[in-house]
Write a protein that holds these residues in place. Structure first.
Motif, PDB file in Angstrom:
ATOM      1  N   VAL A 119      33.482  32.427  33.098  1.00 52.76           N
ATOM      2  CA  VAL A 119      34.863  32.482  33.577  1.00 52.76           C
ATOM      3  C   VAL A 119      35.755  31.677  32.646  1.00 52.76           C
ATOM      4  N   LEU A 120      36.897  32.230  32.310  1.00 55.24           N
ATOM      5  CA  LEU A 120      37.871  31.541  31.473  1.00 55.24           C
ATOM      6  C   LEU A 120      38.753  30.628  32.312  1.00 55.24           C
ATOM      7  N   GLN A 121      39.171  29.509  31.733  1.00 56.53           N
ATOM      8  CA  GLN A 121      40.192  28.669  32.353  1.00 56.53           C
ATOM      9  C   GLN A 121      41.544  29.370  32.179  1.00 56.53           C
ATOM     10  N   GLN A 122      42.501  29.042  33.050  1.00 59.82           N
ATOM     11  CA  GLN A 122      43.806  29.693  32.971  1.00 59.82           C
ATOM     12  C   GLN A 122      44.475  29.437  31.623  1.00 59.82           C
ATOM     13  N   GLN A 123      44.344  28.218  31.111  1.00 61.15           N
ATOM     14  CA  GLN A 123      44.988  27.922  29.819  1.00 61.15           C
ATOM     15  C   GLN A 123      44.334  28.698  28.685  1.00 61.15           C
ATOM     16  N   GLN A 124      43.046  29.025  28.823  1.00 62.68           N
ATOM     17  CA  GLN A 124      42.382  29.840  27.803  1.00 62.68           C
ATOM     18  C   GLN A 124      42.915  31.268  27.825  1.00 62.68           C
ATOM     19  N   SER A 259      36.973  36.527  35.402  1.00 63.89           N
ATOM     20  CA  SER A 259      38.076  35.571  35.453  1.00 63.89           C
ATOM     21  C   SER A 259      39.161  36.032  36.410  1.00 63.89           C
ATOM     22  N   ALA A 260      39.486  37.324  36.367  1.00 65.02           N
ATOM     23  CA  ALA A 260      40.505  37.857  37.274  1.00 65.02           C
ATOM     24  C   ALA A 260      40.106  37.634  38.729  1.00 65.02           C
ATOM     25  N   ALA A 261      38.832  37.941  39.046  1.00 63.49           N
ATOM     26  CA  ALA A 261      38.366  37.784  40.425  1.00 63.49           C
ATOM     27  C   ALA A 261      38.383  36.326  40.858  1.00 63.49           C
ATOM     28  N   THR A 262      37.895  35.455  39.986  1.00 63.13           N
ATOM     29  CA  THR A 262      37.833  34.030  40.324  1.00 63.13           C
ATOM     30  C   THR A 262      39.224  33.448  40.487  1.00 63.13           C
ATOM     31  N   HIS A 263      40.146  33.799  39.609  1.00 60.92           N
ATOM     32  CA  HIS A 263      41.500  33.264  39.694  1.00 60.92           C
ATOM     33  C   HIS A 263      42.231  33.793  40.927  1.00 60.92           C
ATOM     34  N   LEU A 264      41.938  35.024  41.324  1.00 60.16           N
ATOM     35  CA  LEU A 264      42.515  35.547  42.567  1.00 60.16           C
ATOM     36  C   LEU A 264      42.056  34.719  43.767  1.00 60.16           C
ATOM     37  N   LEU A 265      40.757  34.436  43.816  1.00 62.63           N
ATOM     38  CA  LEU A 265      40.230  33.646  44.936  1.00 62.63           C
ATOM     39  C   LEU A 265      40.728  32.214  44.872  1.00 62.63           C
ATOM     40  N   ASP A 266      40.806  31.651  43.680  1.00 61.07           N
ATOM     41  CA  ASP A 266      41.355  30.305  43.532  1.00 61.07           C
ATOM     42  C   ASP A 266      42.788  30.238  44.045  1.00 61.07           C
ATOM     43  N   GLY A 267      43.513  31.344  43.875  1.00 59.47           N
ATOM     44  CA  GLY A 267      44.901  31.389  44.310  1.00 59.47           C
ATOM     45  C   GLY A 267      45.083  31.720  45.778  1.00 59.47           C
ATOM     46  N   VAL A 294      33.712  27.688  44.088  1.00 63.89           N
ATOM     47  CA  VAL A 294      33.203  26.427  44.625  1.00 63.89           C
ATOM     48  C   VAL A 294      32.647  25.556  43.511  1.00 63.89           C
ATOM     49  N   GLU A 295      31.949  26.181  42.559  1.00 66.53           N
ATOM     50  CA  GLU A 295      31.395  25.429  41.438  1.00 66.53           C
ATOM     51  C   GLU A 295      32.508  24.802  40.604  1.00 66.53           C
ATOM     52  N   ARG A 296      33.575  25.541  40.372  1.00 65.23           N
ATOM     53  CA  ARG A 296      34.718  25.008  39.627  1.00 65.23           C
ATOM     54  C   ARG A 296      35.355  23.845  40.378  1.00 65.23           C
ATOM     55  N   LEU A 297      35.466  23.985  41.709  1.00 62.29           N
ATOM     56  CA  LEU A 297      36.025  22.927  42.539  1.00 62.29           C
ATOM     57  C   LEU A 297      35.154  21.672  42.468  1.00 62.29           C
ATOM     58  N   ARG A 298      33.837  21.867  42.519  1.00 62.26           N
ATOM     59  CA  ARG A 298      32.906  20.736  42.470  1.00 62.26           C
ATOM     60  C   ARG A 298      33.033  19.985  41.142  1.00 62.26           C
ATOM     61  N   LYS A 299      33.117  20.727  40.041  1.00 64.60           N
ATOM     62  CA  LYS A 299      33.242  20.086  38.734  1.00 64.60           C
ATOM     63  C   LYS A 299      34.556  19.316  38.619  1.00 64.60           C
ATOM     64  N   SER A 300      35.641  19.899  39.132  1.00 65.50           N
ATOM     65  CA  SER A 300      36.939  19.220  39.104  1.00 65.50           C
ATOM     66  C   SER A 300      36.882  17.926  39.912  1.00 65.50           C
ATOM     67  N   TYR A 301      36.215  17.978  41.049  1.00 65.32           N
ATOM     68  CA  TYR A 301      36.074  16.795  41.906  1.00 65.32           C
ATOM     69  C   TYR A 301      35.305  15.705  41.178  1.00 65.32           C
ATOM     70  N   GLN A 302      34.193  16.067  40.555  1.00 67.05           N
ATOM     71  CA  GLN A 302      33.368  15.078  39.874  1.00 67.05           C
ATOM     72  C   GLN A 302      34.101  14.442  38.696  1.00 67.05           C
ATOM     73  N   GLN A 303      34.964  15.231  38.058  1.00 65.99           N
ATOM     74  CA  GLN A 303      35.698  14.701  36.917  1.00 65.99           C
ATOM     75  C   GLN A 303      36.855  13.804  37.339  1.00 65.99           C
TER      76      GLN A 303
END
Length: 308
Positions: A119-124, A259-267, A294-303
Motif C-alpha cells: 500500500v502506498l502512503q498518501q504523500q507517495q 491503496s485506493a481500497a485502503t485509503h477509502l477505508l481510512d477515510g 488496522v496495521e497502518r494504525l498500529r504502526k502509527s501508534y507505535q511511532q
C-alpha cells in the motif's frame, strides 16, 4: 472415423473443461490457462500413480499430488488455488458423467498465506501523480495518457484488465462514473473524482486525437500505434512510476488498487461500498483491507505514542 472419436481421452477431458470455463463460467483466457495447467499436472501425476482413467481418480491421489508440490516448495497460496481447481474439475466431470463419485469433495486446501498487500502512503501517491503531471505538460500524447491511466486506476481501484477494456462510451463525465465489466462479465458502476476527471479529459482533448487511427475503434486508452492499450503496457507504466518513487516496495497496478481500497477505508468508507467499488463477489475478500488499515494504525501508534 472422425476426429472426435480418435481424440486422446486425456486431451478430450481438457478440451471439455476448457469449453466449460470459457462458456458457462466466463473465465478469462489467463485464468483458463492456469486452470488447464493445474489439471494437466494433476492428470499426469495420477497416471504415474496408476490412475490412468478419470474414473480411477481417488482422494488419496489428489492429496499426494498437493503434497508433492508442497515438498517442492510451492507456496500455500498456489496450493490453495490448485486444490480449488481440482475441486472445480472433478465437480464438472461428475456433472458430465465422466466419473460416478467426486473424489475431491473432501479435499482440504492449505490455508493461504496472509501477506498484506503493498500500500502506498498518501504523500507517495501525490508525488507519483505530480511526476506524471510534469511529464504531460509538453503535450506528449503518451505522457498525457499515462497520467490519465494512473489517476483513473487510483481513483477507482479498478483492475488493469478492466482499465484496458474501457471504451469511451463507458465514461460518464457529467456524473463522473465508469461502467466497468469485471470478472464473470459482471457490470458495475464506479465513481471517480475531479483529478481523474481532469486527467481523462486532457487525454481525450490532447492525447487521444494525436494517436487515434481508423482502426482504433471505441477504445478509451490507446497505444502509440493507435491500437487499444494492452495490460502489459499499463503494468509497465505503473511499475516505472512506482519504481521512480524510490521509497516503496509496492509494485504494479494492483498496488494502486490496494491503496485506493485502503485509503477509502481510512477515510471512513463503508466496507460494503468498497466491496461494490472493487467488484468483489465476497465481502471476505474486501475485509483484507480492514487488516491493512488496522496495521497502518498500529504502526502509527507505535511511532507516535510515548508509551507504545
Amino acid at each position: 472415423m472422425d476426429g472426435e472419436s480418435t481424440q486422446d481421452p486425456f486431451e478430450a477431458n481438457l478440451d471439455g473443461f476448457r469449453r466449460y470455463l470459457a462458456g458457462e463460467r466466463a473465465r478469462s483466457e489467463h485464468t483458463i490457462r492456469a486452470y488447464l495447467a493445474d489439471v494437466r499436472s494433476l492428470l499426469e501425476f495420477a497416471a504415474l500413480e496408476g490412475d490412468k482413467e478419470l474414473p480411477d481418480l481417488e482422494l488419496g491421489t489428489l492429496r499426494r499430488w498437493l503434497g508433492a508440490q508442497s515438498e517442492a516448495g510451492v507456496s500455500r497460496s498456489t496450493l490453495a488455488r490448485r486444490a480449488a481447481t481440482a475441486r472445480s474439475f472433478t465437480k464438472w466431470a461428475l456433472r458430465e458423467e465422466l466419473i460416478s463419485v467426486d473424489p475431491a469433495i473432501r479435499l482440504q486446501a492449505p490455508k493461504r498465506d496472509k501477506a498484506l498487500p503493498g500500500v502506498l502512503q498518501q504523500q507517495q501517491v501525490n508525488r507519483a501523480v505530480s511526476s506524471l503531471e510534469d511529464a504531460a505538460e509538453d503535450g506528449n500524447p503518451l505522457a498525457v495518457r499515462n497520467r490519465a491511466m494512473v489517476e483513473l486506476l487510483y481513483a477507482t481501484g479498478i483492475r488493469v484488465g478492466e482499465l484496458a477494456g474501457l471504451d469511451i462510451d463507458d465514461l460518464d463525465p457529467d456524473r463522473r462514473t465508469l461502467r466497468v465489466i469485471g470478472k464473470g462479465n459482471k457490470e458495475r458502476t464506479v465513481p471517480f473524482g475531479v483529478p481523474a476527471a481532469v486527467a481523462v479529459d486532457d487525454w481525450l482533448r490532447r492525447g487521444r486525437p494525436a494517436v487515434v487511427t481508423a482502426g482504433s475503434g471505441p477504445a478509451l486508452f490507446l497505444g502509440a500505434r493507435g491500437k487499444r492499450v494492452d495490460q502489459r503496457q499499463v503494468r509497465s507504466v505503473v511499475e516505472e512510476v512506482l519504481h521512480a518513487l524510490g521509497d516503496t516496495a509496492a509494485t504494479g497496478p494492483h498496488a494502486l488498487r490496494h491503496s485506493a481500497a485502503t485509503h477509502l477505508l481510512d477515510g471512513g468508507a463503508d466496507l460494503r461500498a468498497v466491496q461494490e467499488i472493487l467488484g468483489h463477489s465476497s465481502l471476505a475478500t474486501t475485509q483484507i483491507y480492514t487488516h491493512v488499515s488496522v496495521e497502518r494504525l498500529r504502526k502509527s501508534y507505535q511511532q507516535a505514542h510515548p508509551r507504545a
